[in-house]
Design a protein around this motif. Sequence first.
Motif, PDB file in Angstrom:
ATOM      1  N   ASP A 194       0.829  -1.211   0.000  1.00 50.86           N
ATOM      2  CA  ASP A 194       0.000   0.000   0.000  1.00 50.86           C
ATOM      3  C   ASP A 194       0.864   1.263   0.000  1.00 50.86           C
ATOM      4  OD1 ASP A 194      -2.313  -1.477   0.025  1.00 50.86           O
ATOM      5  OD2 ASP A 194      -2.745  -1.161   2.151  1.00 50.86           O
ATOM      6  N   TYR A 195       1.819   1.314   0.923  1.00 50.59           N
ATOM      7  CA  TYR A 195       2.635   2.529   1.039  1.00 50.59           C
ATOM      8  C   TYR A 195       3.389   2.858  -0.252  1.00 50.59           C
ATOM      9  CZ  TYR A 195       6.777   5.281   1.781  1.00 50.59           C
ATOM     10  OH  TYR A 195       7.793   6.183   1.607  1.00 50.59           O
ATOM     11  N   PRO A 196       4.149   1.923  -0.833  1.00 51.31           N
ATOM     12  CA  PRO A 196       4.886   2.304  -2.038  1.00 51.31           C
ATOM     13  C   PRO A 196       3.995   2.714  -3.200  1.00 51.31           C
ATOM     14  CG  PRO A 196       5.197  -0.033  -1.537  1.00 51.31           C
ATOM     15  CD  PRO A 196       4.546   0.576  -0.363  1.00 51.31           C
ATOM     16  N   ILE A 197       2.812   2.115  -3.313  1.00 55.08           N
ATOM     17  CA  ILE A 197       1.907   2.526  -4.397  1.00 55.08           C
ATOM     18  C   ILE A 197       1.391   3.935  -4.142  1.00 55.08           C
ATOM     19  CG2 ILE A 197      -0.404   2.110  -5.356  1.00 55.08           C
ATOM     20  CD1 ILE A 197       0.268  -0.834  -5.513  1.00 55.08           C
ATOM     21  N   LEU A 198       1.003   4.227  -2.911  1.00 58.27           N
ATOM     22  CA  LEU A 198       0.530   5.573  -2.577  1.00 58.27           C
ATOM     23  C   LEU A 198       1.656   6.603  -2.741  1.00 58.27           C
ATOM     24  CD1 LEU A 198      -1.547   4.649   0.591  1.00 58.27           C
ATOM     25  CD2 LEU A 198      -2.491   5.530  -1.562  1.00 58.27           C
ATOM     26  N   ALA A 199       2.861   6.233  -2.336  1.00 55.11           N
ATOM     27  CA  ALA A 199       3.998   7.157  -2.441  1.00 55.11           C
ATOM     28  C   ALA A 199       4.351   7.457  -3.887  1.00 55.11           C
ATOM     29  CB  ALA A 199       5.210   6.566  -1.717  1.00 55.11           C
ATOM     30  N   ASN A 200       3.980   6.561  -4.790  1.00 58.62           N
ATOM     31  CA  ASN A 200       4.258   6.769  -6.207  1.00 58.62           C
ATOM     32  C   ASN A 200       3.130   7.510  -6.922  1.00 58.62           C
ATOM     33  OD1 ASN A 200       6.110   6.078  -8.534  1.00 58.62           O
ATOM     34  ND2 ASN A 200       4.171   5.229  -9.282  1.00 58.62           N
ATOM     35  N   GLY A 201       2.096   7.894  -6.180  1.00 58.58           N
ATOM     36  CA  GLY A 201       1.003   8.637  -6.802  1.00 58.58           C
ATOM     37  C   GLY A 201      -0.325   7.901  -6.823  1.00 58.58           C
ATOM     38  N   GLY A 202      -0.392   6.738  -6.172  1.00 59.34           N
ATOM     39  CA  GLY A 202      -1.655   6.021  -6.080  1.00 59.34           C
ATOM     40  C   GLY A 202      -2.709   6.856  -5.365  1.00 59.34           C
ATOM     41  N   ALA A 203      -3.976   6.594  -5.695  1.00 63.46           N
ATOM     42  CA  ALA A 203      -5.080   7.402  -5.159  1.00 63.46           C
ATOM     43  C   ALA A 203      -5.815   6.722  -4.019  1.00 63.46           C
ATOM     44  CB  ALA A 203      -6.068   7.729  -6.273  1.00 63.46           C
ATOM     45  N   GLY A 204      -5.453   5.464  -3.731  1.00 61.18           N
ATOM     46  CA  GLY A 204      -6.155   4.770  -2.661  1.00 61.18           C
ATOM     47  C   GLY A 204      -5.739   3.320  -2.551  1.00 61.18           C
ATOM     48  N   ILE A 205      -6.445   2.617  -1.686  1.00 60.84           N
ATOM     49  CA  ILE A 205      -6.208   1.184  -1.481  1.00 60.84           C
ATOM     50  C   ILE A 205      -7.548   0.475  -1.379  1.00 60.84           C
ATOM     51  CG2 ILE A 205      -4.079   1.675  -0.201  1.00 60.84           C
ATOM     52  CD1 ILE A 205      -5.603   0.825   2.388  1.00 60.84           C
ATOM     53  N   THR A 206      -7.569  -0.782  -1.750  1.00 60.39           N
ATOM     54  CA  THR A 206      -8.692  -1.655  -1.418  1.00 60.39           C
ATOM     55  C   THR A 206      -8.095  -2.801  -0.623  1.00 60.39           C
ATOM     56  OG1 THR A 206      -9.953  -1.033  -3.374  1.00 60.39           O
ATOM     57  CG2 THR A 206     -10.590  -3.066  -2.271  1.00 60.39           C
ATOM     58  N   SER A 207      -8.401  -2.814   0.670  1.00 56.26           N
ATOM     59  CA  SER A 207      -7.665  -3.640   1.617  1.00 56.26           C
ATOM     60  C   SER A 207      -8.468  -4.820   2.145  1.00 56.26           C
ATOM     61  CB  SER A 207      -7.220  -2.767   2.788  1.00 56.26           C
ATOM     62  OG  SER A 207      -6.684  -3.528   3.841  1.00 56.26           O
ATOM     63  N   VAL A 208      -7.774  -5.927   2.338  1.00 55.72           N
ATOM     64  CA  VAL A 208      -8.320  -7.081   3.058  1.00 55.72           C
ATOM     65  C   VAL A 208      -8.116  -6.884   4.559  1.00 55.72           C
ATOM     66  CG1 VAL A 208      -8.062  -9.566   3.452  1.00 55.72           C
ATOM     67  CG2 VAL A 208      -7.945  -8.656   1.124  1.00 55.72           C
ATOM     68  N   THR A 209      -6.888  -6.489   4.933  1.00 53.14           N
ATOM     69  CA  THR A 209      -6.539  -6.338   6.340  1.00 53.14           C
ATOM     70  C   THR A 209      -7.390  -5.294   7.059  1.00 53.14           C
ATOM     71  OG1 THR A 209      -4.264  -6.957   5.786  1.00 53.14           O
ATOM     72  CG2 THR A 209      -4.599  -5.936   7.921  1.00 53.14           C
TER      73      THR A 209
END
Length: 297
Positions: A194-209
């Motif tokens: 999650d963190y590296p994707i967001l740090a690269n400009g990702g707009a969100g997460i869809t999480s199981v945890t």
Amino acid sequence: MNIVTGSTTALITPFKNGKLDEQAYADLIKRQINNGINAVCPVGTTGESATLSSDEDRRCMEIAVEVCKGTNTKVLAGAGSNSTSEAILAAKNAQECGVDAIFSVAPYYVKPSQEGLYQHYKAIADSVPELPFMLYNVPGRTVVDISADTVIRLFDEVTNIYGIKEATGSLERTVELLSRRPELKVFSGDDAIDYPILANGGAGITSVTSNLMPDLKSELVKLALAGDFAGAKAINDKLYPLNSVMFCEANPMPIKAAMYIAGLIETLEYRLPLTAPSLESMKKIEEVMKNYEIKGL
């Protein structure tokens, strides 16, 4: 178009005596709202959508919409199938239920070409032109990869397709997509990154945890989107052991077991062919969970 971004949770579906436990489902959604999650995602992979009836599918979405009404939490519902006509029906059904947006998994088993994927998604999105639409790429489940070229073609040519849940496990794919289309909304579909994707400009997460830890997952996203990457990374690192053990067996078997261990659901029931994790896996899950404070309902 009012799109959905930020922290989203791929909801489990609680069962009781073989049927959807509607009260438990509503309570789980309220817990997500109370812990700052931006959107809940009913009837996805984690929700055992492949084993739900169409009536159960609809009821899950209706409950999510009812519970989230009047709150800041949106509903991003699953609407996918390996049959385009069935996926269109699912998308229209979701729209009728009043969801805020939908995501649609790549058609599994049939192994379509990239042109087939393009036509599949265009047909679904065109059937609900007012509904914000996210692609969902998870090759480990579907045995087909929506290529970057196909994602960009769909994003450029289909008005309501605004983003993609990327569950390839590939950071390079996210880098490629956002380098070519910075305005594309890329969601992390793999908890550990999650963190590296967001740090690269990702707009969100869809999480199981985040079924288990909505407080930390929502905070991680909030910090990252505000530019506090050190704070977001600290939470991502803290959650790594839990994120890892949640995939010691096929999702959603471990997360549902964890929810039961935590007392967040009364019964541990799955739909065949899914079964409870092995005793060895259950012990691993219990041991890891001891290191976290899990908020109750």
